[in-house]
Scaffold this motif. Sequence first.
Motif: not given
Length: 304
Positions: A25, A28-30, A32-33, A79
């Motif tokens: 997770f 995949n969301n790096w 966005n973070i 997050k």
Amino acid sequence: MKPLKDSLNKTISSLGIREKLKEQFLINNWENIVGSKLYKICRPRKIKNGIIFIVCPSPLWVQELTFKKMEIIKKVNKKFNYKFCIDIKFVPGSLDEDYNKVSNLDSKEEYSFDYITIDKSEQNWVKNTVDSGNIEDEQLKLKIKNILEKDIRYKKKRKDLGFLICGECGRYVKPEEYSNYNKMCLICYNYFTKKRMKSIMDMLEDTPWLCRKDLEEYYNDLTSQEYNRIKKKIKDKAVDEVYKAYFAFKDKETEENYKWLKNSLNKYVFVVSGKKPDEIDNSTWQKWVKSLNKKIYEKIIKNY
């Protein structure tokens, strides 16, 4: 085997897959973070014991990003909505690596147990367990199904080799890593021993006059060595608190510091005398305080 509703979650946790799912997770969301700027110069490689290993294109960027460590940790934990990351290690490397390979969910991929058979009841348990998880992603369902089946084969193999199952965590461990008396692995045994000792220590800190016999009602296997070791820790802690309060009162003779010193001395007397508050008279109290430190005794008597 019973296909309980929480079987999937329990199995995922016991196999260490949950952390791998969180790792995936994060990867995949790096962007966005951390934002697009940081995403262009660093990527998460793996996570171990709360430490995120982040790859950067050069040693120069490693040095530069070190100053942004706390900022990244805060963004990651925000997050996940809890303290998921406790530290970050930056390492030089290529950003073009296939990061899906890094976070492989199959923790036993290096071993092959395909020759070990799985019976019909075990197959049904796997199917029902996966179905009870309400997972929409078909690839993830297949992956977890393969992991569950591999885990069954893995445990069968270990059982054949003479490994013993822990009654707490369900792991198969070597006989030398198993406590026959408690029927659990040494990791669980050490965990529960620490937890038990802390529970006893908390009880004795609240009621320091309890003797070992009093505690047998709650801990019938408490040894005299354990009891004495815990009492010593509590005594050392009480003495340390007395000296902290004493030096604070010596520095500033306020009412607050006086109460602190008086209360810490009361706690110390309860610990060393083994008597309840209503069993301690003035002469008993003075005797124990005087035996601890005459200067503290004179200071408290002077301001009594």
